[in-house]
Motif scaffolding. Structure first.
Motif, mmCIF file in Angstrom:
data_model
loop_
_atom_site.group_PDB
_atom_site.id
_atom_site.type_symbol
_atom_site.label_atom_id
_atom_site.label_comp_id
_atom_site.label_asym_id
_atom_site.label_seq_id
_atom_site.Cartn_x
_atom_site.Cartn_y
_atom_site.Cartn_z
ATOM 1 N N VAL A 68 32.193 12.990 -11.436
ATOM 2 C CA VAL A 68 32.783 11.945 -12.466
ATOM 3 C C VAL A 68 31.630 10.815 -12.493
ATOM 4 C CG1 VAL A 68 35.135 12.648 -12.306
ATOM 5 C CG2 VAL A 68 34.232 10.939 -10.696
ATOM 6 N N LEU A 69 31.916 9.739 -13.558
ATOM 7 C CA LEU A 69 30.931 8.658 -13.571
ATOM 8 C C LEU A 69 31.972 7.575 -13.962
ATOM 9 C CD1 LEU A 69 27.629 8.545 -15.420
ATOM 10 C CD2 LEU A 69 29.648 6.947 -15.876
ATOM 11 N N VAL A 70 31.808 6.499 -13.209
ATOM 12 C CA VAL A 70 32.583 5.067 -13.443
ATOM 13 C C VAL A 70 31.567 4.080 -13.384
ATOM 14 C CG1 VAL A 70 33.271 4.885 -11.034
ATOM 15 C CG2 VAL A 70 34.739 4.053 -13.058
ATOM 16 N N CYS A 71 31.563 3.095 -14.423
ATOM 17 C CA CYS A 71 30.885 1.937 -14.325
ATOM 18 C C CYS A 71 31.654 0.826 -13.769
ATOM 19 C CB CYS A 71 30.422 1.642 -15.601
ATOM 20 S SG CYS A 71 29.375 3.175 -16.237
ATOM 21 N N VAL A 72 31.108 -0.036 -12.930
ATOM 22 C CA VAL A 72 31.670 -1.201 -12.179
ATOM 23 C C VAL A 72 30.748 -2.458 -12.431
ATOM 24 C CG1 VAL A 72 32.549 -2.262 -10.012
ATOM 25 C CG2 VAL A 72 32.721 0.258 -10.340
ATOM 26 N N ASP A 73 31.201 -3.471 -12.815
ATOM 27 C CA ASP A 73 30.611 -4.590 -13.082
ATOM 28 C C ASP A 73 29.982 -5.280 -12.009
ATOM 29 O OD1 ASP A 73 29.952 -7.709 -13.302
ATOM 30 O OD2 ASP A 73 30.950 -7.603 -15.282
ATOM 31 N N GLU A 74 28.677 -5.503 -11.836
ATOM 32 C CA GLU A 74 27.848 -5.991 -10.676
ATOM 33 C C GLU A 74 28.546 -7.132 -9.855
ATOM 34 O OE1 GLU A 74 25.204 -4.964 -8.943
ATOM 35 O OE2 GLU A 74 24.478 -3.422 -10.578
ATOM 36 N N GLN A 75 29.470 -7.938 -10.834
ATOM 37 C CA GLN A 75 30.185 -9.028 -10.028
ATOM 38 C C GLN A 75 31.504 -8.705 -9.758
ATOM 39 O OE1 GLN A 75 28.230 -11.768 -9.830
ATOM 40 N NE2 GLN A 75 26.927 -10.796 -10.855
ATOM 41 N N ALA A 76 32.081 -7.483 -9.736
ATOM 42 C CA ALA A 76 33.227 -6.910 -9.348
ATOM 43 C C ALA A 76 33.509 -7.194 -7.910
ATOM 44 C CB ALA A 76 33.474 -5.724 -9.936
ATOM 45 N N ALA A 77 34.667 -7.656 -7.443
ATOM 46 C CA ALA A 77 34.906 -7.901 -5.901
ATOM 47 C C ALA A 77 35.172 -6.583 -5.410
ATOM 48 C CB ALA A 77 36.332 -8.652 -5.982
ATOM 49 N N LEU A 78 35.169 -5.458 -6.116
ATOM 50 C CA LEU A 78 35.630 -4.249 -5.549
ATOM 51 C C LEU A 78 34.131 -3.438 -5.199
ATOM 52 C CD1 LEU A 78 37.643 -1.371 -6.807
ATOM 53 C CD2 LEU A 78 35.171 -1.075 -6.996
ATOM 54 N N LEU A 79 32.996 -4.007 -5.731
ATOM 55 C CA LEU A 79 31.579 -3.558 -5.584
ATOM 56 C C LEU A 79 31.224 -3.276 -3.956
ATOM 57 C CD1 LEU A 79 29.595 -1.801 -7.028
ATOM 58 C CD2 LEU A 79 28.468 -3.788 -7.720
ATOM 59 N N PRO A 80 31.393 -4.505 -3.211
ATOM 60 C CA PRO A 80 30.692 -4.372 -1.876
ATOM 61 C C PRO A 80 31.744 -3.359 -1.075
ATOM 62 C CG PRO A 80 31.070 -6.577 -2.600
ATOM 63 C CD PRO A 80 31.489 -5.750 -3.531
ATOM 64 N N SER A 81 32.981 -3.517 -1.143
ATOM 65 C CA SER A 81 34.033 -2.569 -0.708
ATOM 66 C C SER A 81 33.554 -1.092 -0.968
ATOM 67 C CB SER A 81 35.264 -2.876 -0.851
ATOM 68 O OG SER A 81 35.782 -4.178 -0.430
ATOM 69 N N LEU A 82 33.148 -0.566 -2.109
ATOM 70 C CA LEU A 82 32.880 0.488 -2.512
ATOM 71 C C LEU A 82 31.699 1.034 -2.049
ATOM 72 C CD1 LEU A 82 33.196 3.069 -4.485
ATOM 73 C CD2 LEU A 82 32.374 1.645 -6.311
ATOM 74 N N GLU A 83 30.815 0.220 -1.769
ATOM 75 C CA GLU A 83 29.335 0.487 -1.299
ATOM 76 C C GLU A 83 29.618 0.809 0.328
ATOM 77 O OE1 GLU A 83 26.035 -1.975 -3.754
ATOM 78 O OE2 GLU A 83 27.295 -2.995 -2.399
ATOM 79 N N ASP A 84 30.309 -0.081 0.880
ATOM 80 C CA ASP A 84 30.580 0.374 2.460
ATOM 81 C C ASP A 84 31.464 1.339 2.722
ATOM 82 O OD1 ASP A 84 29.177 -2.187 2.834
ATOM 83 O OD2 ASP A 84 30.932 -3.106 3.281
ATOM 84 N N ALA A 85 32.523 1.611 1.652
ATOM 85 C CA ALA A 85 33.632 2.723 1.998
ATOM 86 C C ALA A 85 32.892 4.286 1.880
ATOM 87 C CB ALA A 85 34.762 2.899 1.310
ATOM 88 N N GLY A 86 32.096 4.204 0.493
ATOM 89 C CA GLY A 86 31.483 5.466 0.332
ATOM 90 C C GLY A 86 32.440 6.365 -0.314
ATOM 91 N N ARG A 87 33.744 6.065 -0.748
ATOM 92 C CA ARG A 87 34.518 6.725 -1.175
ATOM 93 C C ARG A 87 35.567 6.003 -2.135
ATOM 94 N NH1 ARG A 87 36.042 10.614 1.361
ATOM 95 N NH2 ARG A 87 38.159 11.036 0.638
ATOM 96 N N PHE A 88 36.146 6.608 -3.174
ATOM 97 C CA PHE A 88 37.156 5.892 -4.120
ATOM 98 C C PHE A 88 38.226 7.050 -4.687
ATOM 99 C CE2 PHE A 88 33.519 7.120 -6.625
ATOM 100 C CZ PHE A 88 33.978 7.643 -7.635
ATOM 101 N N THR A 89 39.277 6.354 -5.284
ATOM 102 C CA THR A 89 40.053 7.263 -6.107
ATOM 103 C C THR A 89 40.185 6.655 -7.402
ATOM 104 O OG1 THR A 89 42.022 5.907 -5.661
ATOM 105 C CG2 THR A 89 41.476 7.582 -4.085
ATOM 106 N N VAL A 90 40.441 7.459 -8.543
ATOM 107 C CA VAL A 90 40.562 7.041 -9.843
ATOM 108 C C VAL A 90 41.784 7.578 -10.196
ATOM 109 C CG1 VAL A 90 39.929 7.239 -12.233
ATOM 110 C CG2 VAL A 90 38.025 7.203 -10.251
ATOM 111 N N SER A 91 42.884 6.641 -10.458
ATOM 112 C CA SER A 91 44.154 7.345 -11.104
ATOM 113 C C SER A 91 44.326 7.074 -12.248
ATOM 114 C CB SER A 91 45.326 6.527 -9.974
ATOM 115 O OG SER A 91 45.120 6.713 -8.824
#
Length: 173
Positions: A68-91
């Motif tokens: 799947v593909l999702v686009c995240v704003d470069e300024q989103a607070a979530l982005l550093p956590s996403l980079e660190d965790a290496g995983r995510f969910t989409v509901s």
């Protein structure tokens, strides 16, 4: 000479007139608002916390392998956590979950009670959810293009979806 009416306006830097023949940013935004999309919540576990945001820039990319593909704003607070965790969910949200979409669009903290018992933060009551590992990330203008490899799909309840059209959450009915 063509006469044009004078229109009083205060413009921000992003709204300055584009040179003749170039795409106007306002026209681009308005055209994109005409695209109807589903509404989902992207969530990332960051140690004991969960960071989440509402997204509509989501699509399936590949069946084999499941991507799947999702686009995240470069300024989103979530982005550093996403980079660190290496995983995510989409509901994927149902039409009666508009309040959740609004709260996560404002980037309120994810309700810890929702996901306390789960390793992967899936929203209860969602139509479906995908648990993904980050396969790739690419720059995409002012956003980051995140490609996720789907590890698990959870099918939720059967209900009408929540959609986003012309800057509003709507239902299909």
């Amino acid at each position: 000479m063509t006469r044009r009416p004078i229109v009083a306006a205060i413009r921000t830097r992003d709204e300055e007139p584009e040179p003749e023949g170039e795409l106007r940013l306002d026209d681009f935004r308005e055209a994109l608002a005409c695209w109807t999309s589903g509404v989902a919540v992207l969530a990332v576990r960051d140690d004991d916390d969960v960071v989440a945001m509402t997204v509509s820039a989501f699509t399936s990319l590949s069946l084999r392998p499941p991507l799947v593909l999702v686009c995240v704003d470069e300024q989103a607070a979530l982005l550093p956590s996403l980079e660190d965790a290496g995983r995510f969910t989409v509901s994927f949200l149902a039409e009666d979950q508009r309040r959740l979409a609004l709260s996560y669009a404002d980037r309120f903290p994810f309700d810890q009670a929702i996901s306390a018992a789960q390793a992967d933060p899936v929203l209860p009551g969602a139509l479906a959810a995908l648990v993904c590992s980050v396969a790739e990330m690419h720059p995409g203008g002012d956003h980051r293009i995140v490609i996720g490899r789907v590890e698990r799909a959870e099918i939720g309840r059967d209900a009408p979806p929540l959609v986003h059209h012309r800057r509003e959450y709507r239902t299909l009915g």
